[in-house]
Design an enzyme around this catalytic site. Sequence first.
Site, PDB file in Angstrom:
ATOM      1  N   GLU A  45      -5.892 -18.570 -12.458  1.00 54.35           N
ATOM      2  CA  GLU A  45      -5.235 -17.498 -13.189  1.00 54.35           C
ATOM      3  C   GLU A  45      -3.803 -17.496 -12.610  1.00 54.35           C
ATOM      4  OE1 GLU A  45      -7.174 -13.692 -12.193  1.00 54.35           O
ATOM      5  OE2 GLU A  45      -5.216 -12.622 -12.524  1.00 54.35           O
ATOM      6  N   ARG A  49       3.838 -12.378 -13.254  1.00 56.77           N
ATOM      7  CA  ARG A  49       4.427 -11.399 -12.393  1.00 56.77           C
ATOM      8  C   ARG A  49       6.167 -12.069 -11.923  1.00 56.77           C
ATOM      9  NH1 ARG A  49       0.102  -9.922  -7.921  1.00 56.77           N
ATOM     10  NH2 ARG A  49      -1.626  -9.889  -9.254  1.00 56.77           N
ATOM     11  N   THR A  73      -2.404 -10.070 -14.711  1.00 58.13           N
ATOM     12  CA  THR A  73      -1.461  -9.268 -14.852  1.00 58.13           C
ATOM     13  C   THR A  73      -1.105  -8.808 -16.329  1.00 58.13           C
ATOM     14  OG1 THR A  73      -0.758  -9.999 -12.619  1.00 58.13           O
ATOM     15  CG2 THR A  73       0.207  -8.080 -13.189  1.00 58.13           C
ATOM     16  N   LYS A 133     -13.441  -7.314 -14.068  1.00 56.59           N
ATOM     17  CA  LYS A 133     -13.017  -7.496 -12.468  1.00 56.59           C
ATOM     18  C   LYS A 133     -13.051  -6.174 -11.978  1.00 56.59           C
ATOM     19  CE  LYS A 133      -8.226  -8.485 -10.594  1.00 56.59           C
ATOM     20  NZ  LYS A 133      -7.106  -9.123 -10.814  1.00 56.59           N
TER      21      LYS A 133
END
Length: 212
Positions: A45, A49, A73, A133
């Site tokens: 992943e 960011r 994110t 998650k």
Amino acid sequence: MSQDIARIEQVMCAAPVIPVLIVEDPKKAVPMAEALVRGGLPAIEITLRTAHALEAINAVNEHVEGAIVGAGTVLNHKLYDAAVSAGARFIVSPGATETLLDAADDHAVPLLPGAATASEVMRLLERGYSRLKFFPAEQAGGAAYLKSLSSPLAGAKFCPTGGVSLDRAPTYLGLPNVLCVGGSWIADAKAIAEEDWSGIEERARAAAALTA
Ligand code: 3PG
């Protein structure tokens, strides 16, 4: 539309750990991902960011055989679209909003949405999402907390992420409602900056040897 469980489980069950990555320099993405795949962690992943995260996803998707690269994110519809265009094969978000779930309805690329409370899990179950998650895992209550959700919310299965380490991972992986864990310890910012590919591979190998 409901979550495509088979597709998201291909990601969650590829290995016991999904490395969570913050990639500043896209040139480092390919050797980093190669080290992770060599170590036995194919599902990775890359978080959105950094300025070049999409470029990094694109490079891994194009050049790293055996990698299943996802975007983390992902906070809104626009980022979902951008991640899919860059080649992300799965999408992760720290939480969930109605607009994010609407974005997932527009794409075949599956979403792993975040939840940290019983009510958040229930809302996601209502929308057809049962693979979630658990974030931020340690800070929200850790393995004991997550275990206490397993009986009342038996249909939900999690990838706990946030504060998880090699030492803590086995406790989570032993829970009936955990399919895998996520974490940045395998390839943290320092290891990537220093191009410590052998260290990353070694930590990946140790993580891949954990039993789910
Ligand atoms: C994150 O959002 O950064 C991930 O949950 C990883 O958390 P960690 O750095 O505590 O492993």
